[in-house]
Motif scaffolding. Sequence first.
Motif, PDB file in Angstrom:
ATOM      1  N   GLY A  55       2.164  -1.816  -5.402  1.00  0.00           N
ATOM      2  CA  GLY A  55       0.767  -2.202  -5.556  1.00  0.00           C
ATOM      3  C   GLY A  55       0.622  -3.692  -5.486  1.00  0.00           C
ATOM      4  N   GLY A  65      -4.965   6.355  -6.616  1.00  0.00           N
ATOM      5  CA  GLY A  65      -4.776   6.001  -5.226  1.00  0.00           C
ATOM      6  C   GLY A  65      -3.732   6.796  -4.485  1.00  0.00           C
ATOM      7  N   ASN A 111      -0.856   1.331  -5.717  1.00  0.00           N
ATOM      8  CA  ASN A 111      -1.375   1.980  -4.507  1.00  0.00           C
ATOM      9  C   ASN A 111      -0.511   3.107  -3.964  1.00  0.00           C
ATOM     10  OD1 ASN A 111      -3.730   0.352  -4.084  1.00  0.00           O
ATOM     11  ND2 ASN A 111      -2.400  -1.321  -3.426  1.00  0.00           N
ATOM     12  N   ARG A 169      -1.026   0.280   6.342  1.00  0.00           N
ATOM     13  CA  ARG A 169      -1.491   1.097   5.222  1.00  0.00           C
ATOM     14  C   ARG A 169      -0.579   2.269   4.888  1.00  0.00           C
ATOM     15  NH1 ARG A 169      -6.737   0.462   3.303  1.00  0.00           N
ATOM     16  NH2 ARG A 169      -5.947   1.888   1.720  1.00  0.00           N
ATOM     17  N   TYR A 214       0.798  -1.222   0.000  1.00  0.00           N
ATOM     18  CA  TYR A 214       0.000   0.000   0.000  1.00  0.00           C
ATOM     19  C   TYR A 214       0.834   1.277   0.000  1.00  0.00           C
ATOM     20  CZ  TYR A 214      -4.290  -2.609   0.930  1.00  0.00           C
ATOM     21  OH  TYR A 214      -5.363  -3.460   0.833  1.00  0.00           O
TER      22      TYR A 214
END
Length: 365
Positions: A318, A256, A308, A88, A43
């Motif tokens: 990603g 993203g 991401n 994250r 992420y």
Amino acid sequence: MKYRLHSQVAIAISSLTFNGLACAATYSVTLLDTLSGTNSIAYGINSEGRIVGYSSPTEGSGTSHAAEWSASASHSLSLLESEYAFARGINNAGQVVGATSFQAVMWSGTTVTALTAPSGLGSRATAINDKGQIVGQSHSGGRLLHAIVWDGTSTTDLGTLGGEMSFATGINQMGLVVGAAQNRFGTFHATSWTGTTATDLGTLGGAVSYATGVNNDGNVVGYSATLSGSFHAVIWNGNVATDLGTLVGGDGSYAGAINNLGQVVGYSSKSGDITSHAVVWNGTVATDLNTFLEPELVSEGWVLDVANGINDSGSIVGSAYQVGTSNRKAFLLTLAPVPEPQTYGLMLAGLGLIAGVARRRSKHQ
């Protein structure tokens, strides 16, 4: 002989030109370790190239381990084998945020700090800046409730646009927070918060929109419904929304993350392909990252389907999906080095010498 020498010079010059241009836009693709599982997703990535995400035994298994990858090693951040955890976000100090089960946490080295949500609700953390300010949301019973900011020992509820729910997905070094919030009609709109003041960023003409990331210039990315009802990646400069479009033939896209150079990553649908394709946008020009996959990976069925995160060096992370299996792996794309100008000069000088020799030989023949 004359023809062969001249052809060699022409081939060498064209090869230099092509390779030089390719170097400026070529990525090296690495599929990352799954930490003994079969699935992993990345992420976030910081300036040092440290990557965070999660790994799980099988897709949909209900368990996952927060994971961190670096150039030298990969390891699990989770403490319990049965734990459902994910990471994250990571800042340039190496502090990592995410959640274990229903509790937002920060990992700093081997220290794990629980982040308490207002009213004792469950929570998850999604991003952290270099000042240690963390954003995420509280939740209860699986429903997201309110966007929140953790700043040291204080927790701030960011509220909504007049509706019930909101969530935060990104924060820049100046403390500008982005995410989405419901308005009084119950519709989610991309939102930015300065302090606790919420600003509706609007849409691309459709009903809803969501913000996913922000850079230090205050440029916000995300995705929005269009007038046709499809969703497109979008970048907001202030409250001006620009549609980033899709790959050729695609009808939907998603952004993203954005770095401080203005490069945006996400994914797009593509004509004739049921799998989404990871994309980088430079301005409004979309490049399919699958064009950089090595033939061996393509033959094995791998598709880079979601990007991401991107750092200021242009490294992208990603997830990749293997067609025909349930396997998914986190990926890292790094830019190939670009030769220094003096290197080009030396190569061109050498080619000039070869051309001169070829001309002299042709005169004597």
